[in-house]
Every structure is written in C-alpha cells, then in structure tokens.
Design a protein around this motif. Structure first.
Motif, PDB file in Angstrom:
ATOM      1  N   TRP A 109       5.955 -20.767  -6.299  1.00 13.71           N
ATOM      2  CA  TRP A 109       5.774 -20.435  -7.600  1.00 13.71           C
ATOM      3  C   TRP A 109       4.388 -20.772  -7.811  1.00 13.71           C
ATOM      4  O   TRP A 109       3.651 -21.649  -7.631  1.00 13.71           O
ATOM      5  CB  TRP A 109       6.572 -21.455  -8.511  1.00 13.71           C
ATOM      6  N   THR A 110       3.655 -19.368  -8.047  1.00 14.37           N
ATOM      7  CA  THR A 110       2.242 -19.451  -7.952  1.00 14.37           C
ATOM      8  C   THR A 110       1.516 -18.147  -8.666  1.00 14.37           C
ATOM      9  O   THR A 110       2.561 -17.170  -8.716  1.00 14.37           O
ATOM     10  CB  THR A 110       1.332 -19.441  -6.599  1.00 14.37           C
ATOM     11  N   SER A 111       0.593 -17.979  -9.502  1.00 15.46           N
ATOM     12  CA  SER A 111       0.229 -16.778  -9.870  1.00 15.46           C
ATOM     13  C   SER A 111      -0.708 -16.178  -9.088  1.00 15.46           C
ATOM     14  O   SER A 111      -1.464 -15.215  -9.542  1.00 15.46           O
ATOM     15  CB  SER A 111      -0.354 -16.908 -11.418  1.00 15.46           C
ATOM     16  N   ASN A 171      12.822 -24.149 -15.091  1.00 11.30           N
ATOM     17  CA  ASN A 171      14.054 -23.568 -15.173  1.00 11.30           C
ATOM     18  C   ASN A 171      14.816 -23.235 -14.072  1.00 11.30           C
ATOM     19  O   ASN A 171      15.920 -23.266 -13.859  1.00 11.30           O
ATOM     20  CB  ASN A 171      13.831 -22.445 -16.220  1.00 11.30           C
ATOM     21  N   ASP A 192      -1.035 -23.451 -10.676  1.00 14.00           N
ATOM     22  CA  ASP A 192      -1.219 -22.163 -11.384  1.00 14.00           C
ATOM     23  C   ASP A 192      -0.092 -21.475 -11.851  1.00 14.00           C
ATOM     24  O   ASP A 192       0.217 -20.197 -12.374  1.00 14.00           O
ATOM     25  CB  ASP A 192      -2.223 -21.171 -10.646  1.00 14.00           C
ATOM     26  N   ALA A 193       1.214 -22.083 -11.461  1.00 13.42           N
ATOM     27  CA  ALA A 193       2.547 -21.475 -11.781  1.00 13.42           C
ATOM     28  C   ALA A 193       2.964 -21.541 -13.261  1.00 13.42           C
ATOM     29  O   ALA A 193       2.342 -22.137 -14.013  1.00 13.42           O
ATOM     30  CB  ALA A 193       3.604 -22.154 -10.920  1.00 13.42           C
ATOM     31  N   ASP A 194       3.741 -20.477 -13.566  1.00 12.42           N
ATOM     32  CA  ASP A 194       4.474 -20.619 -14.994  1.00 12.42           C
ATOM     33  C   ASP A 194       5.316 -21.754 -14.967  1.00 12.42           C
ATOM     34  O   ASP A 194       6.485 -21.778 -14.325  1.00 12.42           O
ATOM     35  CB  ASP A 194       5.146 -19.462 -15.242  1.00 12.42           C
ATOM     36  N   LEU A 195       4.739 -23.050 -15.457  1.00  9.75           N
ATOM     37  CA  LEU A 195       5.645 -24.205 -15.293  1.00  9.75           C
ATOM     38  C   LEU A 195       6.910 -24.176 -15.785  1.00  9.75           C
ATOM     39  O   LEU A 195       7.876 -24.538 -15.290  1.00  9.75           O
ATOM     40  CB  LEU A 195       4.916 -25.366 -15.883  1.00  9.75           C
ATOM     41  N   GLU A 196       7.227 -23.612 -17.019  1.00 12.21           N
ATOM     42  CA  GLU A 196       8.257 -23.514 -17.911  1.00 12.21           C
ATOM     43  C   GLU A 196       9.536 -22.578 -16.779  1.00 12.21           C
ATOM     44  O   GLU A 196      10.521 -23.197 -16.606  1.00 12.21           O
ATOM     45  CB  GLU A 196       8.359 -22.879 -19.094  1.00 12.21           C
ATOM     46  N   ALA A 197       8.946 -21.446 -16.360  1.00 12.58           N
ATOM     47  CA  ALA A 197       9.945 -20.837 -15.347  1.00 12.58           C
ATOM     48  C   ALA A 197      10.221 -21.277 -14.251  1.00 12.58           C
ATOM     49  O   ALA A 197      11.393 -21.467 -13.776  1.00 12.58           O
ATOM     50  CB  ALA A 197       9.057 -19.375 -15.155  1.00 12.58           C
ATOM     51  N   ALA A 198       9.276 -22.098 -13.716  1.00 10.76           N
ATOM     52  CA  ALA A 198       9.384 -23.045 -12.513  1.00 10.76           C
ATOM     53  C   ALA A 198      10.555 -24.060 -12.631  1.00 10.76           C
ATOM     54  O   ALA A 198      11.377 -24.356 -11.684  1.00 10.76           O
ATOM     55  CB  ALA A 198       8.181 -23.561 -11.861  1.00 10.76           C
ATOM     56  N   ASN A 216       8.200 -16.517  -7.213  1.00 13.81           N
ATOM     57  CA  ASN A 216       8.299 -16.722  -8.586  1.00 13.81           C
ATOM     58  C   ASN A 216       9.629 -16.166  -9.018  1.00 13.81           C
ATOM     59  O   ASN A 216       9.875 -15.250  -9.861  1.00 13.81           O
ATOM     60  CB  ASN A 216       7.365 -15.726  -9.249  1.00 13.81           C
TER      61      ASN A 216
END
Ligand code: NAD
Length: 500
Positions: free
Chosen positions: A427-429, A282, A274-280, A449
């Motif tokens: 990294w998770t929402s 980078n 559920d993480a923002d994959l692009e941010a993770a 995050n």
C-alpha cells in the motif's frame, strides 16, 4: 441458531466414495464422524478410504483413460460438458453454499461467492482448451517441429478443508478439461460439498470413470498417502500445509511424479505512510478476517511505517472490534466458526502465545454469546517482533500481527523474514516504490493497493515453503499435459553416416 444446527436439505444418508460411476462404502466398511463446527457434534459419517479403496478408484480411472472416450474427445466436445458442469454448479449455488457453510463453518454469504467461483473455474478451463495453441518451429528446408500436447493419465487431487468445493474445482477443471481422469481425495474435516460432485458430473454427461473420489484421512496407510504412492498415478496436485507437502514430495520421489503444490503462507501487507490509509485498513481487515482467516493468502502480518503506525493500529483495532461474528448461516455474519475443534485449539493456543509476545489490541478469546463451537474473536496484536512465533508461524485463523518499520529497507527485510512466500500486499502512492518493492519481495504473488482479487489467467503459486510450481491459466494446462516434441525431416537426411 437452528439453521446452523439442523443439517441443510438434501443431506445424503452418509458420505461414500464414488468409484467407476457408483457410490460405494469402504472395502473394510470403516467410517468416521464428521462434526458440525457450531456444536462440534457429529452430524454424518463418511467412508474412510484405505489402500484397497484407492486401488479400486485408480483402476476405474485408468480404465476410463486407457479405453476412452474422454482423453481422445475433441476439446470442443469436452468443453461443452465443462460448460454444463459450470451451469449446474451455478444453478445449485444456494444448496452447495448451504452445505459448505454447514460443514466448514464458513459464513454463508462468502460460501455463495466461493460456489460461483467454482462454476467460473470450469468455464474458464473450457475456454482455454478450445483456444489452445501450441508451438511450431521451422528450420527452412530442413526440419519442422511441433508440440503434440497430450493428457497424462490418472491425476491424484488432494485438497484441504478451507473453501473445499472451490479448491476442488480449481484442480478438477483443468485436470479433466485436458483429457485426464482423476481420483479426488477431499479433506476429511469437510467432505460434504464434495459429495455433490458425482450428481453434478452425471447430469452434465461426464463419462463414468473420469471422476472418482475416495474420502478419508491423509496419513500413512490411509487414502491420501495411498494415492500418492500408487504407481499408476503419475501426477499429484496437492493443496495443504507445507509440512504435508514435504512428506508428499518424499513419498512421490521413487516414481518421480509430476507435483504441483500450493502450500501455507504468512503473507505481509506493507502499509507505507503515503498510502490511502482508509483503503488500506479496509482491505487488510478483509484480507485476514474473511473466510474466518482460514485463507492461504491472508495478509496475516501487517507492516506499517512508523509515522502512521499509531493511527493505523488504533483504526484497525476499532474496526476489528466491529467485525460481525455470527452463525455461519446468518447472511450478515462476517466471521463464523473455525472448521474443527482441533483447529480451534491450535488457533487459541496462538492467541495465548501472542499475549506473551506482543500487545493485544482487539479480541483475544471467545466472542460473547458463543460458549460452544469453534468461534474466535477477530484478534489483533500490535508491536509484534519478527522473532515472535505469531510473526513467523501460520495460524490460519482470525488473528493478525502488526509490526512497525521505519525505512523501505527495513520493510523489505521484515516482509521477507519468514520461511513462507505466497502473497504480498503493498500500500503506497509512490509508483516507483511499489514496483521496486514488488520485484524484491519474496512472494509468488503481489497485489499493489489492492485486495486479493485474482484474474484466472494469471499464474498462482508460492515461493520458499509456500509452494512448488504454478497453477492458474496456461500453467494449469501445462501441468496436466505432456508436451511431446515431434520433429519432421523436410530435406536431405543430414545425420553423419556411421558404419558405411
Ligand atoms: P493438510 O496438509 O493437513 O491436509 C491437506 C490434505 O492433505 C487433506 O486432504 C489431508 O487428508 C491430506 N493429507 C494429509 N497428510 C497426507 C499425506 N501424508 N499424504 C497425502 N495426503 C495427505 O492441510 P489442511 O489443514 O487441510 O489445510 C490448511 C493448509 O492448506 C494451510 O497451511 C493453508 O495455507 C494451505 N492452503 C494453501 C493454499 C494455496 O493455494 N497455497 C490454499 C488453501 C490452503
């Protein structure tokens, strides 16, 4: 190319010790070669300190401590000198970064950031000592108690070669802010930027003898070992490998010295579906490839939830292949040369081990066009099993291991499955998961995050084999000061009376 081969302007003729306000050679005259990581050719010699040189430096530091004025100056007066140090460091940032980059192989843009951080460390500890409050306790009508905070004496500071100038400032700032005097033993691979400290301190007005520096090796009979074993050095602040920390712990034991140890790491970056994959992607690219991967808090094990694993690996490998390898002096370079041929050999041996243990998806050798020097391609291994050596051991280079997981429990088990415990990145929402995971993960620091962005007020340190104690903020002030309790009788003497 020429800028990475030709030494930067202002290079000293050779690197010497600095004792009692004077640059000096080793008493036995011995020197060693310092190598340029781009060519592996010697470009300067440095004095090789031994027991006798440490003896002279500790004597100078002890005299400066016992006879003052530094330990008894008002905090505000000491702070003024620390602010001047910070301003001088900031104003010489380009020169400092050029030297650091040339000597260590760090990309110049990142070396500039580290120089600014060094200046900030002095400002920060100056602010802290001026604002310092200490505890006072009252028992009404009977007793008042207060804490009398005092500098301890001569602090021995032993530092590694990754971001050397910044890490030296991280110890020098609080050690001198609190009124101690110091002997610094910089890392033997990277002594160049430290040779600028004496000029900076003299210009800022630091009294002679407060700062002393002995260059050379760490092993038995050499400078590092002799500093640890010197009876007049009650404190040792050490940053380096966990195994060296164990040796220092044993060698300091007969004197029960105060020890602070920032050691190795193999930190997990845990990416949930559920993480923002692009941010993770980078952040985890930056987390392991910045500073050439020679970073204690590097997220060098990436654990990825199985439902996004294939996509993550594909994106990660593609981006890793685009990381710009170049000369340390090129402002566009993202990964440059490792510090020393010995370290290059170590990192390359792990790359070869990785090829037998896991699936290579990016890098895996020397970058094209860099046939000499200590250049390694950003290297990514996927499907890495937890028993693999590249999962368990600190490589300290641009090499990352990616491993899938299928539940929160498995992610936690994998995250905790090494002897280290320095940092963890999650990294998770899902807020609940983020906090619960943070509390269960065995690490001294957690980033949720987020990349490794540090507030200087927070404690810094590792658990398990990653460290002993904490520095950062007031923890540094505590480490470098004695907290004496003073008890005042306000009423009737209420002790039982003996011998009446
Ligand atoms: P290292 O342990 O080889 O050397 C560090 C320093 O200790 C050098 O100055 C060395 O000369 C000295 N030394 C070596 N043996 C000694 C002894 N017996 N007695 C006294 N001093 C001795 O480490 P390194 O290779 O320079 O640095 C890389 C390591 O540092 C990595 O493991 C990295 O993770 C760690 N590190 C940790 C942090 C942190 O904050 N946790 C920060 C940076 C680096």
């Amino acid at each position: 190319m020429t800028e990475s081969i030709t030494p930067p302007a202002g290079l000293p003729e050779k690197i010497r010790h600095y004792i009692g306000g004077q640059f000096v050679d080793s008493i036995d005259g011995e020197e060693f070669d310092v190598l340029n990581p781009v060519t592996n050719e010697p470009y300067i010699t440095a004095a090789s300190g031994k027991k006798a040189d440490i003896e002279a430096a500790v004597t100078a530091a002890k005299t400066a401590f016992d006879e003052g004025p530094w330990p008894t100056m008002l905090p505000r007066e000491r702070a003024r000198i620390l602010y001047r140090i910070a301003d001088i460091v900031e104003s010489r940032k380009d020169e400092l970064a050029a030297m650091e980059s040339f000597d260590s192989g760090l990309p110049i843009t990142q070396a500039k950031g580290q120089a600014s951080r060094a200046a900030e460390n002095f400002r920060f500890f100056a602010d802290l000592i001026v604002a310092q409050v200490d505890d006072a306790f009252k028992v009404p009508g009977r007793q008042a108690n207060y804490v009398n905070r005092k500098p301890i004496g001569v602090a021995g500071l032993i530092t590694p070669w990754n971001t050397p100038f910044m890490l030296e400032s991280w110890k020098l700032g609080p050690a001198i802010a609190t009124g101690n005097t110091v002997v610094l033993k910089p890392a033997e691979f990277t002594p160049l930027s430290a040779s600028l400290w004496p000029g900076i301190f003299e210009e800022a007005g630091l009294p002679k003898g407060v700062f002393n520096m002995v260059n050379g090796f760490g092993e038995e009979g050499f400078a590092g070992d002799s500093l640890v074993k010197h009876p007049d050095v009650p404190l040792i602040s050490f940053t380096g490998e966990s195994s060296t920390g164990q040796t220092i712990f044993a060698n300091a034991a007969p004197w029960l010295k105060g020890l602070s140890m920032e050691l190795g790491g193999k930190s997990p970056a845990v990416v949930f579906a559920d993480a923002d994959l692009e941010a993770a992607v980078n952040a985890t690219i930056f987390g392991v490839f910045s500073l050439n991967g020679e970073r204690c808090t590097a997220g060098s094990r990436i654990l990825v939830e199985d439902s996004v694993y294939d996509e993550f690996v594909e994106r990660y490998a593609a981006q890793a292949k685009r990381v710009k390898v170049g000369l340390p002096s090129d402002p566009d370079t993202e990964v440059a040369a490792l510090v020393h041929p010995e370290h290059f050999e170590k990192v390359m041996s792990y790359v070869e081990i990785g090829k037998t243990e896991a699936r290579l998806v990016a890098g895996g050798g020397r970058p094209e066009g860099f046939e000499t020097g200590n250049f390694v391609q950003p290297t990514v291994f996927a499907d890495v099993a937890p028993e693999a050596r590249i999962f368990q051991e600190e490589i300290f280079g641009p090499v990352v291991a990616i491993t899938p997981f299928s539940s929160d429990e498995e992610a936690l088990e994998l995250a905790n499955n090494t002897k280290y415990g320095l940092a963890a990145y999650i990294w998770t929402s899902d807020l609940k998961r983020a906090h619960n995971f943070s509390q269960a993960v065995e690490s001294g620091m957690v980033w949720l995050n987020s990349n490794n962005v540090r507030d200087l007020r927070t404690p810094f340190g590792g658990v398990k084999a990653s460290g002993l104690g904490h520095e950062g903020g007031y923890r540094s002030i505590d480490f470098y000061t004695e907290q004496q309790s003073v008890h005042i009788n306000l009423g009737e003497v209420h002790n039982p009376v003996f011998g009446k």
